[in-house]
Enzyme design. Structure first.
Site, mmCIF file in Angstrom:
data_model
loop_
_atom_site.group_PDB
_atom_site.id
_atom_site.type_symbol
_atom_site.label_atom_id
_atom_site.label_comp_id
_atom_site.label_asym_id
_atom_site.label_seq_id
_atom_site.Cartn_x
_atom_site.Cartn_y
_atom_site.Cartn_z
ATOM 1 N N ASP A 34 67.572 44.284 -55.535
ATOM 2 C CA ASP A 34 66.213 43.991 -55.987
ATOM 3 C C ASP A 34 65.287 43.505 -54.873
ATOM 4 O OD1 ASP A 34 64.305 43.893 -58.105
ATOM 5 O OD2 ASP A 34 64.489 41.702 -58.140
ATOM 6 N N HIS A 240 78.056 32.825 -29.039
ATOM 7 C CA HIS A 240 77.197 33.362 -30.095
ATOM 8 C C HIS A 240 77.492 32.700 -31.440
ATOM 9 C CE1 HIS A 240 76.484 37.301 -27.625
ATOM 10 N NE2 HIS A 240 75.738 36.300 -27.209
ATOM 11 N N ASP A 257 70.189 26.971 -29.276
ATOM 12 C CA ASP A 257 69.569 28.162 -28.683
ATOM 13 C C ASP A 257 68.689 28.753 -29.772
ATOM 14 O OD1 ASP A 257 68.932 30.649 -27.597
ATOM 15 O OD2 ASP A 257 70.903 30.935 -26.695
ATOM 16 N N HIS A 351 78.718 34.385 -18.587
ATOM 17 C CA HIS A 351 77.579 35.255 -18.931
ATOM 18 C C HIS A 351 76.571 35.306 -17.789
ATOM 19 C CE1 HIS A 351 74.907 31.803 -19.741
ATOM 20 N NE2 HIS A 351 75.895 31.264 -20.436
ATOM 21 N N HIS A 362 65.916 40.307 -26.093
ATOM 22 C CA HIS A 362 66.416 40.980 -24.897
ATOM 23 C C HIS A 362 65.504 42.195 -24.715
ATOM 24 C CE1 HIS A 362 70.375 38.909 -24.069
ATOM 25 N NE2 HIS A 362 69.927 38.313 -25.162
ATOM 26 N N GLU A 412 68.106 26.764 -20.943
ATOM 27 C CA GLU A 412 67.408 28.048 -20.850
ATOM 28 C C GLU A 412 65.900 27.856 -20.987
ATOM 29 O OE1 GLU A 412 67.498 32.401 -23.127
ATOM 30 O OE2 GLU A 412 68.275 30.607 -24.127
#
Length: 444
Positions: A34, A240, A257, A351, A362, A412
């Site tokens: 729905d 993640h 993050d 990473h 990204h 970051e």
């Protein structure tokens, strides 16, 4: 409207004369029986149109001889009944007037008009191999044109990847995009500060996430740019992690993050802080190491520096810190160069140190100069926006000092390359040990 029409004109200039580009927006996606997921348009389509309605296709025809370039939109018809249920639609006439297209048609006429637009065009541009539905439509349209061969009509004989042109255009942000991204980063930084002020030992990760989402929306951001990571304690060592349902404990670090999406542009910020407002000595040692690595990386963000220099600078500082703290044994690795050569640092830092940022978290754009021999890392240029995000993640392991176990830290920032060097867009998010602890001493 001016910036979108200017982008369309620039793209047409890069296409072969008379060639036709086809770019549909994203489809609506059903969530359950729905309801649909909240609609989000295709980024490339939006970049060229500013149009946010589903069920739309942009067609561009490059100038050829005396024939000027054309921008043609196909979109949903006006429908008074559906607008009662789903909201306003521009319709073809309204979209043409509001967004500066040369022509606009109902989406139901796409097949008929494409046969006309592709007739005698030398080439096509679309996102090759990205959409089975579009590839099938292209086959149908080209078949319609080829059936006109007896009357002298020719079909395109060359197909180009449209994204190869658009990705490079999107990599460089104009003044309007830079202003939007600064605003998105500022809202996101304020959300991180709000989460810090609200945090208390014993809170669940989702309670802290709610503070972020509240700040995003109250400042006009339409969505989170991606699923927020709110990771307490050992969860911060999962890169993640998005479950966000654990309860924090006194002495935990919280790694967040998270960034908002404002008018289609993303922010992407990570901060790590103690849930009780005070870093322990082991936490502080590793946090200051990550900050030093980020500072070294940021020194490389300036025009002319190759992209990989950012990561290399961060890795060298982190590798030295791993030796100094005993995370890596000096008896086994005689020098930083040995740590780097053997990639031993990847046990704790696995990473990259950043990525392009823009309409997508990204964002598009090549990281290497694909036209140069050997495809070397490309040089930074003014107008590029990227993240700089070193980290360190310590899982329990033999030989690793126990005082550092379960500590995960990432810092970051969103960074614009300028003619003079760089500008940090995300300064609203507290970052130093002193700034974080001072922020957390204030009442929510």
């Amino acid at each position: 409207m001016t910036s979108f029409s200017a982008r369309r004109a620039r793209l047409c200039q890069r296409m072969a004369p008379g060639a036709v580009a086809i770019l549909p927006t994203a489809p609506e996606v059903s969530r359950n029986s729905d309801s649909d997921y909240p609609y989000r348009h295709d980024s490339c389509f939006y970049y060229l149109t500013g149009f946010t309605e589903p069920g739309s296709v942009l067609v561009l025809v490059a100038a050829h001889g005396s024939a000027p370039a054309q921008a043609v939109l196909f979109c949903r018809q006006k429908n008074a009944e559906r607008e009662v249920w789903d909201g306003f639609r521009h319709g073809p006439d309204g979209a043409k007037a509001a967004f500066g297209f040369d022509a606009a048609f109902p989406i139901d006429e796409l097949d008929t008009e494409m046969a006309r637009l592709l007739a005698n065009a030398p080439a096509t541009y679309h996102a090759l191999g990205h959409s089975a539905a579009l590839d099938l439509q292209m086959k149908t349209w080209l078949g319609s044109v080829r059936r006109q061969a007896r009357s002298g009509v020719t079909a395109p004989t060359v197909a180009h990847d449209l994204l190869a042109l658009l990705d490079e255009m999107r990599l460089f942000k104009d003044d309007g995009e830079q202003a939007l991204m600064l605003r998105a980063a500022t809202i996101s930084g304020q959300a991180h500060a709000r989460a810090m002020r609200a945090s208390r030992a014993g809170m669940f990760e989702y309670e802290i996430e709610a503070e972020l989402l509240h700040e995003f929306r109250r400042n006009g951001a339409q969505f989170p740019a991606y699923t927020p990571i709110v990771a307490a304690g050992a969860n911060a060592c999962v890169l993640h992690y998005t479950v966000n349902n654990a309860q924090s404990r006194d002495g935990d670090l919280i790694l967040i993050d998270a960034g908002c999406e404002l008018d289609s542009y993303a922010a992407d910020i990570t901060r790590t802080y103690p849930v009780n407002g005070r870093f322990t000595e082991p936490q502080k040692i590793l946090y200051e190491l990550v900050l030093a690595a980020q500072a070294a990386a940021l020194e490389q963000v300036r025009p002319g520096t190759i992209y990989t220099a950012i990561h290399d600078a961060a890795v060298r500082v982190l590798a030295q810190g791993m030796l100094d703290t005993g995370l890596l044994a000096k008896q086994k690795f005689g020098s930083v160069d040995d740590v780097i050569a053997e990639r031993a640092y990847q046990q704790f830092y696995m990473h990259g140190t950043g990525h392009w940022l823009g309409l997508d978290v990204h964002d598009t754009g090549a990281y290497r100069d694909v036209h140069a021999e050997g495809k070397p890392s490309r040089a930074l240029q003014p107008g590029m926006v990227l993240t700089v995000e070193p980290g360190i993640y310590v899982r329990p392991a033999q030989g690793v000092p126990e005082q550092f176990w379960h500590i995960g830290i990432r810092v970051e920032d969103d960074v614009l390359v300028t003619a003079a060097g760089h500008a940090i867009l995300s300064e609203a998010a507290p970052k130093t040990v002193a700034a974080i602890e001072q922020t957390m001493r204030r009442a929510p």
